[in-house]
Design a protein around this motif. Structure first.
Motif, mmCIF file in Angstrom:
data_model
loop_
_atom_site.group_PDB
_atom_site.id
_atom_site.type_symbol
_atom_site.label_atom_id
_atom_site.label_comp_id
_atom_site.label_asym_id
_atom_site.label_seq_id
_atom_site.Cartn_x
_atom_site.Cartn_y
_atom_site.Cartn_z
ATOM 1 N N ASP A 29 0.820 -1.207 0.000
ATOM 2 C CA ASP A 29 0.000 0.000 0.000
ATOM 3 C C ASP A 29 0.859 1.266 0.000
ATOM 4 O OD1 ASP A 29 -2.308 -1.462 -0.062
ATOM 5 O OD2 ASP A 29 -2.801 -1.203 2.059
ATOM 6 N N VAL A 32 2.105 1.753 -3.541
ATOM 7 C CA VAL A 32 1.005 2.173 -4.404
ATOM 8 C C VAL A 32 0.605 3.614 -4.110
ATOM 9 C CG1 VAL A 32 -1.422 1.763 -4.970
ATOM 10 C CG2 VAL A 32 0.169 -0.169 -4.818
ATOM 11 N N ALA A 36 0.463 6.076 -7.197
ATOM 12 C CA ALA A 36 -0.818 6.690 -7.533
ATOM 13 C C ALA A 36 -0.721 8.211 -7.501
ATOM 14 C CB ALA A 36 -1.891 6.199 -6.563
ATOM 15 N N TYR A 87 -2.162 -6.031 -5.638
ATOM 16 C CA TYR A 87 -2.001 -4.786 -6.378
ATOM 17 C C TYR A 87 -3.349 -4.259 -6.870
ATOM 18 C CZ TYR A 87 3.125 -4.727 -6.632
ATOM 19 O OH TYR A 87 4.458 -4.638 -6.328
ATOM 20 N N SER A 90 -5.103 -2.656 -3.975
ATOM 21 C CA SER A 90 -4.445 -1.446 -3.500
ATOM 22 C C SER A 90 -4.631 -0.279 -4.467
ATOM 23 C CB SER A 90 -2.959 -1.724 -3.269
ATOM 24 O OG SER A 90 -2.353 -0.650 -2.581
ATOM 25 N N PHE A 91 -4.452 -0.520 -5.766
ATOM 26 C CA PHE A 91 -4.638 0.556 -6.747
ATOM 27 C C PHE A 91 -6.099 0.971 -6.848
ATOM 28 C CE2 PHE A 91 -0.376 -0.501 -8.435
ATOM 29 C CZ PHE A 91 0.100 0.782 -8.702
ATOM 30 N N VAL A 98 -5.223 -2.180 -12.896
ATOM 31 C CA VAL A 98 -3.932 -2.753 -13.271
ATOM 32 C C VAL A 98 -4.143 -3.849 -14.308
ATOM 33 C CG1 VAL A 98 -3.044 -2.291 -10.961
ATOM 34 C CG2 VAL A 98 -3.893 -4.570 -11.501
#
Length: 368
Positions: A29, A32, A36, A87, A90-91, A98
């Protein structure tokens, strides 16, 4: 780095997992969060992420990275799903999607596969997707033995024409000796091989990884040689690095921009066999960048098929080039020492061609 509009970021297993092999949610996290934030500025980001094998250790009840290939592949199969799921989740906190891209060196050295990988990555970026790239550890035996996502990241940065490459490690920079040793000095800038003279490079990575500082320096050399600047630092310093702060080690770009496929041929393949050349053929290939004809080959080693990479050796046995051969190994002995015109007249017009076309040959530093 601060002005780059397209960035490749590589993160290693040790930066994502616990020593027991489980995904560290907080670490993922945190990474990311940084990516981000940069993504919101309009920067296109490709994430090359290790961790598939490491992520599979916990679910399989393994306490350490397995040594045998079959278990490594099993761990990669289980762990890749775990890694991408983490991932994805988290994204999603930032409404970012993703896409998983698994690559092998074998894919990249063949024209059609190479072009398709390039198109896929570029299209994902155009669609606003964050590609998550990894070696296809489940099936790629050579890649598992080499275990080098650092090199993969350097090649991907060239494949997509990235503006910069960020290599994230568990060490904050390149030092001229072991960082734990008193007196070791951080190298803030590397402009060429002369800056690395006398530097001690560790070859062993963390327990859940396979790299080490030597693979990161090799990756930086590949990328900068293709004109892509590189920053090497710790994952904890990712935000500072992306903002252009003076952290880690900066590898200055230089050299020409070779064709992407030839870069893969030089750095992401190994020769499946060897063709030994006479001195005239060596000079034609190395000095005049000509194609390799059957008349210049004295002998052939190994078993390979048409389209495979083979090493080209000078008379003393040193490898001077690598190329994608147009004939199977079994066919070549009958062609040696003969002109293409003669071969065409006796064997047919399909034999009136070079063993390796000059566009499929990359010159290497002489090596044994």
């Amino acid at each position: 780095m601060s002005s780059a509009s397209k960035v490749v970021v590589k993160v290693g297993s040790s930066s994502l997992t616990t020593p027991q092999g489980m995904i560290d949610v907080d670490r993922v996290d945190a990474l990311v969060d940084v990516l981000a934030a940069r993504r919101r500025t309009g920067t296109r980001i490709v994430l090359v992420s290790s961790g598939a094998i490491a992520a599979g250790l916990g679910p399989l009840g393994l306490s350490a990275r397995p040594r045998d290939l079959a278990t490594q592949q099993a761990a990669a199969s289980v762990g890749q799903g775990v890694l991408v799921a983490r991932y994805t989740s988290s994204f999603a906190r930032y409404s970012l999607r993703v896409g998983q891209v698994l690559l092998t060196a074998d894919d990249m050295m063949r024209r059609a596969h190479h072009a398709n990988a390039q198109r896929t990555l570029n299209r994902l970026l155009e669609l606003g997707i964050v590609p998550i790239v990894n070696e296809n550890d489940t099936v790629a035996t050579d890649e598992i033995r080499f275990g080098d996502n650092d090199r993969l990241a350097a090649l991907v940065s060239h494949l997509i024409h990235a503006d910069a490459l960020l290599l994230l490690s568990d060490v904050d920079a390149l030092y001229d000796g072991p960082p734990s040793r008193s007196g070791s000095r951080r190298l803030a800038d590397v402009r060429g091989p002369e800056d690395l003279a006398g530097v001690e490079l560790g070859r062993n990575g963390a327990a859940v990884g396979t790299g080490g500082m030597v693979t990161k320096v090799q990756a930086a050399t590949i990328a900068t040689g293709a004109g892509v600047p590189v920053v090497l630092t710790a994952a904890a310093h990712a935000a500072q690095a992306l903002s252009g702060a003076e952290v880690g080690t900066y590898f200055h770009p230089g050299g020409r921009h070779p064709g992407t496929r030839l870069l893969w041929l030089a750095h992401a393949t190994t020769g499946r066999g060897r063709l030994h050349l006479d001195q005239g053929a060596v000079e034609a290939i190395v000095a005049r960048r000509k194609s390799l004809l059957p008349a210049g080959v004295t002998s052939v080693e190994g078993e390979f098929a048409a389209g495979d990479p083979v090493d080209l050796c000078e008379p003393q046995g040193l490898v001077v080039a690598r190329g994608l051969v147009n004939f199977d190994a079994a066919e070549i002995p009958g062609l040696l020492g003969r002109s293409t015109r003669e071969l065409a007249s006796t064997l047919g017009p399909e034999y009136e061609r070079e063993l390796i076309h000059r566009d499929d040959i990359v010159i290497l530093e002489a090596r044994s």
